[in-house]
Design a protein around this motif. Structure first.
Motif, PDB file in Angstrom:
ATOM      1  N   ASP A 232       0.810  -1.220   0.000  1.00 37.63           N
ATOM      2  CA  ASP A 232       0.000   0.000   0.000  1.00 37.63           C
ATOM      3  C   ASP A 232       0.848   1.277   0.000  1.00 37.63           C
ATOM      4  O   ASP A 232       0.309   2.369  -0.192  1.00 37.63           O
ATOM      5  N   ALA A 233       2.163   1.137   0.260  1.00 32.04           N
ATOM      6  CA  ALA A 233       3.026   2.326   0.264  1.00 32.04           C
ATOM      7  C   ALA A 233       2.940   2.998  -1.106  1.00 32.04           C
ATOM      8  O   ALA A 233       2.868   2.314  -2.134  1.00 32.04           O
ATOM      9  N   LYS A 234       2.937   4.340  -1.089  1.00 33.32           N
ATOM     10  CA  LYS A 234       2.856   5.076  -2.356  1.00 33.32           C
ATOM     11  C   LYS A 234       4.107   5.937  -2.524  1.00 33.32           C
ATOM     12  O   LYS A 234       4.549   6.583  -1.576  1.00 33.32           O
ATOM     13  N   ARG A 235       4.625   5.928  -3.743  1.00 34.49           N
ATOM     14  CA  ARG A 235       5.822   6.706  -4.035  1.00 34.49           C
ATOM     15  C   ARG A 235       5.630   7.505  -5.317  1.00 34.49           C
ATOM     16  O   ARG A 235       4.881   7.124  -6.214  1.00 34.49           O
ATOM     17  N   ASP A 236       6.382   8.609  -5.391  1.00 35.53           N
ATOM     18  CA  ASP A 236       6.436   9.449  -6.584  1.00 35.53           C
ATOM     19  C   ASP A 236       7.664   8.972  -7.353  1.00 35.53           C
ATOM     20  O   ASP A 236       8.784   9.391  -7.083  1.00 35.53           O
ATOM     21  N   TRP A 237       7.438   8.029  -8.293  1.00 40.28           N
ATOM     22  CA  TRP A 237       8.549   7.377  -8.995  1.00 40.28           C
ATOM     23  C   TRP A 237       8.849   8.041 -10.331  1.00 40.28           C
ATOM     24  O   TRP A 237       7.972   8.103 -11.201  1.00 40.28           O
ATOM     25  N   GLY A 264       5.332  14.605  -9.423  1.00 40.27           N
ATOM     26  CA  GLY A 264       4.031  15.135  -9.013  1.00 40.27           C
ATOM     27  C   GLY A 264       2.916  14.088  -9.065  1.00 40.27           C
ATOM     28  O   GLY A 264       1.754  14.378  -8.798  1.00 40.27           O
ATOM     29  N   GLU A 265       3.293  12.834  -9.411  1.00 41.68           N
ATOM     30  CA  GLU A 265       2.308  11.733  -9.440  1.00 41.68           C
ATOM     31  C   GLU A 265       2.705  10.716  -8.390  1.00 41.68           C
ATOM     32  O   GLU A 265       3.894  10.451  -8.224  1.00 41.68           O
ATOM     33  N   THR A 266       1.732  10.119  -7.723  1.00 40.53           N
ATOM     34  CA  THR A 266       2.095   9.057  -6.789  1.00 40.53           C
ATOM     35  C   THR A 266       1.351   7.771  -7.133  1.00 40.53           C
ATOM     36  O   THR A 266       0.203   7.815  -7.589  1.00 40.53           O
ATOM     37  N   HIS A 267       2.056   6.635  -6.952  1.00 37.38           N
ATOM     38  CA  HIS A 267       1.480   5.324  -7.268  1.00 37.38           C
ATOM     39  C   HIS A 267       1.848   4.346  -6.159  1.00 37.38           C
ATOM     40  O   HIS A 267       2.934   4.437  -5.584  1.00 37.38           O
ATOM     41  N   GLY A 305       5.754  14.654  -4.736  1.00 37.61           N
ATOM     42  CA  GLY A 305       6.511  15.906  -4.709  1.00 37.61           C
ATOM     43  C   GLY A 305       5.918  17.023  -5.554  1.00 37.61           C
ATOM     44  O   GLY A 305       5.256  16.766  -6.560  1.00 37.61           O
ATOM     45  N   ASP A 306       6.197  18.235  -5.128  1.00 37.59           N
ATOM     46  CA  ASP A 306       5.814  19.422  -5.891  1.00 37.59           C
ATOM     47  C   ASP A 306       7.102  20.073  -6.400  1.00 37.59           C
ATOM     48  O   ASP A 306       7.811  20.738  -5.645  1.00 37.59           O
ATOM     49  N   THR A 320       9.812  11.130 -18.629  1.00 39.57           N
ATOM     50  CA  THR A 320       9.371   9.729 -18.699  1.00 39.57           C
ATOM     51  C   THR A 320       8.133   9.504 -17.837  1.00 39.57           C
ATOM     52  O   THR A 320       8.115   9.889 -16.671  1.00 39.57           O
ATOM     53  N   SER A 321       7.120   8.857 -18.401  1.00 35.23           N
ATOM     54  CA  SER A 321       5.881   8.590 -17.657  1.00 35.23           C
ATOM     55  C   SER A 321       6.075   7.391 -16.725  1.00 35.23           C
ATOM     56  O   SER A 321       7.034   6.609 -16.883  1.00 35.23           O
TER      57      SER A 321
END
Ligand code: NAP
Ligand code: F7E
Length: 365
Positions: A232-237, A264-267, A305-306, A320-321
């Motif tokens: 469940d951990a979410k990271r901005d990769w 700016g995206e977290t998954h 992150g911002d 890169t997406s």
């Protein structure tokens, strides 16, 4: 000032600690392409740890004119300071670290010695050199310093720190030393507060690479199951290749500042699994086990992150997406698995080639 407008005509010299790591590889590649002379600090070890620097040499046939490796260790103050004074680099990138968060709970003092005291040794060397020759320092700071406290997302340069591991505590110390050298001695020193960045060159005991390698090994019948911890951990990769460009841009500014670098995206880890297994047409729920040994004493639940300051001041943005990154890593590991399978088939019965991986770590990583 935008870094694109600042192409230098004279050849610059950079010193990279941690050149044998993931970021060391991508940063060296980028600096060599820009025409820099690159000096890298490598640690002596009983088995060779030069996979990435060897790759670099293969990619730059004339590397001997531009790339120089020196034995060293940032915990060795005399050696670190002497190298900096002797090499007189224009730019120093301190990428060295015991960079595994889970391992830092097993080795807190060692982690502090490398990540905090080691960084201070680099800053001291830079301060002494700076008396006679200007030098700029990049310190590899991290989103782990924020600790992912609920209500703080997205994290920016002004978000308070709440470190939740020996790794993060040491990095917070190094962050403050860097700011202090800037304010006390006028040293051009920047913290790059980078969120997770990954690549095919990522160490195999970080979750992304552990998954992509697992996917490839399972697909090729070389591994049956994959054991993981908190899904469940979410990271901005993001992609490491994009992030090293931000490091360089920071040191080309008129004045030193700190910057958050993120997509700016977290998954979640779960979403990473979805995407990675989808690439090879498999359903991860049939292959993944949850092993509590991979849970951490304290977890950083969500990071996002911002990077708007970096976007406006450095002209930096990720190229890169998330999906592009996952597929790049899976495809690379599929090639490795295929090669491994072919080589194994050629060996005499009973002989096997080394399969050193996260699963052979002494503690669960
Ligand atoms: P990495 O692959 O683990 O590389 C770490 C490098 O540091 C390796 O070259 C390692 O050498 C070297 N090193 C370790 N201890 C040392 C010592 N005592 N003296 C000299 N060198 C030493 O890490 P990375 O992913 O490239 O990350 C680079 C830096 O950015 C690290 O400081 C990390 O903490 C930080 N960071 C990483 C991320 C990320 O998502 N990747 C995000 C934020 C910040 P060996 O090969 O000999 O072990
Ligand atoms: O874990 C979870 C784990 O080890 C990511 C370093 O580069 O980025 C990195 O640190 C998440 C965590 O990276 C497993 O609990 C689940 O929540 O890939 P990781 P990290 O801890 O985020 C930061 C920015 C750095 O600065 C660090 O140097 O994934 N997770 N299952 C797992 N993690 C691992 N390693 N192994 C598992 O089996």
């Amino acid at each position: 000032m935008n870094a694109d407008n600042m192409a230098e005509t004279t050849q610059k010299t950079a010193l990279i600690t941690g050149i044998t790591g993931q970021d060391g590889y991508y940063l060296s590649r980028s600096l060599l392409e820009k025409g820099y002379v690159v000096h890298g600090i490598v640690r002596r070890s009983s088995s060779m740890n030069r996979e990435r620097t060897d790759r670099l040499k293969a990619e730059f046939p004339d590397w001997e004119e531009q790339l120089f490796l020196h034995y060293g260790d940032v915990t060795d103050a005399a050696c670190t300071i002497e190298r900096i004074i002797q090499l007189e680099p224009d730019e120093i990138y301190n990428l060295s670290a015991q960079s595994h968060v889970r391992v830092s709970f097993d080795k807190p003092l060692f982690t502090h010695q490398v990540n905090a005291v080691g960084a201070l040794h680099v800053l001291e060397g830079a301060r002494l050199l700076n008396r006679t020759k200007p030098v700029r320092v990049y310190q590899a700071s991290t989103s782990e310093m924020f600790g992912g406290i609920p209500g703080t997302s997205p994290q920016s340069e002004t978000t308070p720190f709440h470190p939740r591991s020996p790794y993060a505590c040491a990095k917070v110390a190094a962050y403050h030393h860097t700011v202090n050298y800037r304010e006390s001695y006028g040293l051009f020193a920047c913290n790059g507060i980078l969120f997770n960045h990954e690549s095919p060159m990522r160490g195999e005991n970080f979750v992304t690479r552990k998954i992509t390698r697992g996917v490839a090994w399972i697909k090729h019948g070389l591994q049956e199951r994959l054991a993981l911890g908190n899904l469940d951990a979410k990271r901005d990769w993001g992609f490491a290749g994009d992030y090293v460009d931000a490091m360089w841009r920071m040191l080309q500014q008129e004045s030193p500042e700190d910057f958050v670098i993120a997509t700016g995206e977290t998954h979640s880890v779960r979403e990473f699994l979805d995407c990675a297994f989808e690439r090879v047409g498999l359903d991860w729920t049939a292959y993944v086990d949850i092993d509590p040994r991979f849970l951490r004493p304290a977890e950083v639940e969500v990071l996002c992150g911002d990077a708007s300051k970096a976007r406006s001041q450095l002209g930096w943005r990720p190229e890169t997406s998330f999906r592009g990154l996952v597929e790049m890593m899976v495809d690379h590991d599929l090639e490795l698995a295929e090669r491994h399978r072919r080589m194994s088939a050629m060996l005499p019965l009973g002989v096997s080639i080394s399969t050193a991986s996260a699963s052979s770590s002494p503690s669960p990583t």
